[in-house]
Enzyme design. Structure first.
Site, PDB file in Angstrom:
ATOM      1  N   TRP A   1      20.793   2.149  -0.902  1.00 34.32           N
ATOM      2  CA  TRP A   1      19.748   2.757  -0.065  1.00 34.32           C
ATOM      3  C   TRP A   1      18.466   1.924  -0.026  1.00 34.32           C
ATOM      4  O   TRP A   1      18.014   1.411  -1.051  1.00 34.32           O
ATOM      5  CB  TRP A   1      19.409   4.135  -0.622  1.00 34.32           C
TER       6      TRP A   1
ATOM      7  N   ASN B   1      14.412   2.505   1.909  1.00 33.39           N
ATOM      8  CA  ASN B   1      13.539   3.112   2.920  1.00 33.39           C
ATOM      9  C   ASN B   1      12.258   2.301   3.087  1.00 33.39           C
ATOM     10  O   ASN B   1      12.372   1.110   3.449  1.00 33.39           O
ATOM     11  CB  ASN B   1      13.363   4.627   2.747  1.00 33.39           C
ATOM     12  N   ASP B   2      11.099   2.855   2.842  1.00 32.55           N
ATOM     13  CA  ASP B   2       9.843   2.222   3.279  1.00 32.55           C
ATOM     14  C   ASP B   2       9.680   0.775   2.791  1.00 32.55           C
ATOM     15  O   ASP B   2       9.969   0.476   1.630  1.00 32.55           O
ATOM     16  CB  ASP B   2       8.623   2.970   2.708  1.00 32.55           C
TER      17      ASP B   2
ATOM     18  N   TRP C   1      18.989   8.679  -0.617  1.00 35.96           N
ATOM     19  CA  TRP C   1      17.653   8.631  -1.215  1.00 35.96           C
ATOM     20  C   TRP C   1      17.688   9.190  -2.646  1.00 35.96           C
ATOM     21  O   TRP C   1      18.365  10.181  -2.917  1.00 35.96           O
ATOM     22  CB  TRP C   1      16.678   9.449  -0.352  1.00 35.96           C
TER      23      TRP C   1
ATOM     24  N   PHE D   1       7.129   5.503  -5.977  1.00 30.37           N
ATOM     25  CA  PHE D   1       7.024   5.699  -4.532  1.00 30.37           C
ATOM     26  C   PHE D   1       6.234   4.546  -3.893  1.00 30.37           C
ATOM     27  O   PHE D   1       5.877   3.575  -4.550  1.00 30.37           O
ATOM     28  CB  PHE D   1       6.381   7.059  -4.241  1.00 30.37           C
ATOM     29  N   SER D   2       5.924   4.719  -2.621  1.00 26.44           N
ATOM     30  CA  SER D   2       5.425   3.586  -1.826  1.00 26.44           C
ATOM     31  C   SER D   2       4.021   3.131  -2.202  1.00 26.44           C
ATOM     32  O   SER D   2       3.241   3.884  -2.798  1.00 26.44           O
ATOM     33  CB  SER D   2       5.464   3.956  -0.344  1.00 26.44           C
TER      34      SER D   2
HETATM   35  N1  DQQ Z   1       8.739   7.585   1.244  1.00 27.97           N
HETATM   36  C1  DQQ Z   1       7.785   8.361   1.979  1.00 27.97           C
HETATM   37  C2  DQQ Z   1       6.530   8.114   1.239  1.00 27.97           C
HETATM   38  C3  DQQ Z   1       6.963   8.095  -0.188  1.00 27.97           C
HETATM   39  C4  DQQ Z   1       8.290   7.405  -0.101  1.00 27.97           C
HETATM   40  C5  DQQ Z   1       7.724   7.972   3.425  1.00 27.97           C
HETATM   41  C6  DQQ Z   1       9.324   7.954  -1.057  1.00 27.97           C
HETATM   42  O1  DQQ Z   1       5.543   9.093   1.461  1.00 27.97           O
HETATM   43  O2  DQQ Z   1       6.083   7.380  -1.011  1.00 27.97           O
HETATM   44  O3  DQQ Z   1       8.982   7.674   3.957  1.00 27.97           O
HETATM   45  O4  DQQ Z   1      10.546   7.267  -0.950  1.00 27.97           O
END
Ligand code: DQQ
Length: 475
Positions: free
Chosen positions: A32, A34-35, A59, A95-96
């Site tokens: 996986w 993501n951001d 996720w 997290f991001s």
């Molecule tokens: N993804 C969200 C953020 C967070 C992260 C946005 C968690 O707010 O920090 O897609 O994976």
């Protein structure tokens, strides 16, 4: 510190058999993503970190994955950069966040989360002394532990974005004000460790632009300042929104609000590179079931980086980086010509770049079908309707079911032509109209032979059409 394995490019599998897997967009070898996180150009080399679950293609268990590039196109996979510390302030996930250059020390800021529901969120710092490979968490973390009282609640306080001004460092954090809307809170620090809360940089409207604002970016672009947020409605994500305005005495006054993305691109992160380009990366989300993501073994793609600018109406303009041209192979050209009906083109493939300029009549329409089955049953249609001034992107299955449709406003000025830039890559379709209207779609064809291209049009003049077959970055 996390990296204990040698740096080795990992193998990108299944490119031949998995025709949904992109060939020229970045994604990790497996599992996986993501951001985008902590994007920075450091001593010439671009570094991309990203939200990553090292355990599987869904996720969870957030770490920061890491890749680097000399040209923003070809990426080398690097070991995971930063992981949760068991029982620590970031035990439930990293997290991001972002990266900055602190007098020559690479420094990242991220949100540490605790609790099964991630309902404790704090802002943390880490530094690297080995060229961004491993990261030492600041022993005094978290650097910000409490959401401002005016938020009315404690969760949803994440995604620090930091920049330097003449007098100090500043940070925005995405959050919300209970029953009011999404919010971005502004902080100041002189040493990156002690942060003073100033005030909300901007507060939204819960009915119009989301309950929570995630992943804020705030930066100067030309003479103006731009705030980008990713809107969240509690159970589902919303549009990516931007505001352009003035920033005086640390107060932001928006002059224009627009939609940066109507489709599957979310949580973008920007950085200023050594050429002074403001580059935007974004997470291209999947739109297929968890079971399908499990079966594929991967999930999530990064968009091709876009260079940002503003036009005179304060609209955000996005152009895929010029470096992409290095992947252009076989070239197909059409036009100028009038288009009165659908024309199958003598070019096909699932890794294409398309640049087209049309001038439809006031009641005309134009566009493309891509990833078309030989009988034209399954496909993705990208159509501009001049009378409605809207762009429609629809995916159609082999049994003629409309799987997904986005219909978004795209007004053209008098005498303004329609310019479409389309990046098709496996299951990813990035569509940008006149540099300012962006819809990112996904198309999961049932057959590799669903790869045809058709030019659509009625009462339309085609000024020019260029299609390139794109090379893979993984060979
Ligand atoms: N993804 C969200 C953020 C967070 C992260 C946005 C968690 O707010 O920090 O897609 O994976």
């Amino acid at each position: 510190m996390v990296a204990d394995q040698p740096i080795s490019p990992r193998h990108h599998q299944n490119l031949v058999t998995d025709f949904h897997r992109p060939h020229y967009h970045f994604l990790p070898p497996t599992h996986w993503m993501n951001d985008p996180n902590g994007v920075i150009q450091w001593q010439g080399t671009y570094h991309l970190f990203y939200q990553h679950n090292p355990d599987g293609p869904l996720w969870g268990n957030m770490h920061w994955g890491h890749a680097s590039s000399q040209d923003l196109i070809h990426w080398a996979d690097l070991p995971i950069a930063i992981a949760p510390t068991p029982n620590g302030y970031d035990a439930a996930g990293i997290f991001s966040g972002c990266a900055v250059n602190h007098n020559g020390t690479p420094t990242i800021f991220y949100t540490g989360t605790q609790g099964e529901k991630h309902d404790i969120q704090v802002q943390c710092m880490a530094t690297s002394s080995d060229n961004l490979l491993t990261w030492d968490k600041y022993p005094g973390n978290p650097v910000i532990s409490n959401v401002p009282a005016e938020s009315g609640q404690t969760a949803d306080f994440r995604d620090p974005f930091v920049w330097q001004e003449a007098d100090a460092w500043y940070m925005v954090v995405g959050s919300r004000i209970k029953d009011v809307g999404g919010a971005v809170f502004l902080y100041r620090s002189h040493n990156l460790i002690d942060w003073d809360y100033l005030h909300p940089l901007l507060v939204g409207d819960i009915r119009r632009n989301g309950m929570i604002w995630e992943c804020p970016n705030f930066f100067k672009l030309g003479e103006n300042w731009v705030l980008i947020i990713s809107s969240h409605f509690g159970s589902m994500t919303g549009d990516v929104i931007y505001f352009v305005g003035t920033y005086v005495d640390h107060h932001f006054t928006p002059l224009h609000e627009g939609i940066l993305e109507y489709g599957r691109l979310y949580a973008p992160l920007t950085t200023l590179d050594e050429q002074a380009r403001r580059l935007l990366f974004g997470w291209v989300r999947e739109s297929r079931s968890n079971e399908a993501q499990q079966a594929a073994g991967w999930s999530g793609v990064q968009s091709i980086p876009r260079v940002l600018a503003l036009d005179r109406q304060y609209r955000l303009l996005m152009t895929p980086i010029a470096e992409l041209e290095m992947l252009r192979g076989h070239h197909h050209h059409e036009g100028p010509m009038d288009v009165t009906h659908t024309i199958p083109l003598a070019v096909s493939g699932l890794a294409l770049e398309i640049a087209a300029e049309f001038m439809p009549q006031p009641d005309g329409s134009c566009g493309f079908s891509l990833a078309c089955a030989p009988n034209n049953a399954e496909r993705i249609d990208i159509v501009y309707e001049a009378d409605q001034q809207r762009l429609i992107v629809g995916t159609i299955s082999a049994d003629d079911t409309v799987l997904h449709i986005d219909a978004v406003p795209h007004p053209l000025a008098d005498d303004e032509s329609l310019q479409l830039r389309i990046l098709l890559d496996g299951s990813v379709v990035e569509i940008i109209a006149n540099q300012r209207t962006s819809i990112t779609g996904r198309v999961y064809s049932s057959d590799v032979m669903s790869n045809g291209v058709r030019l659509l049009g009625a009462k339309t003049h085609l000024h020019s059409l260029d299609i390139w077959m794109m090379s893979s970055i993984w060979q």
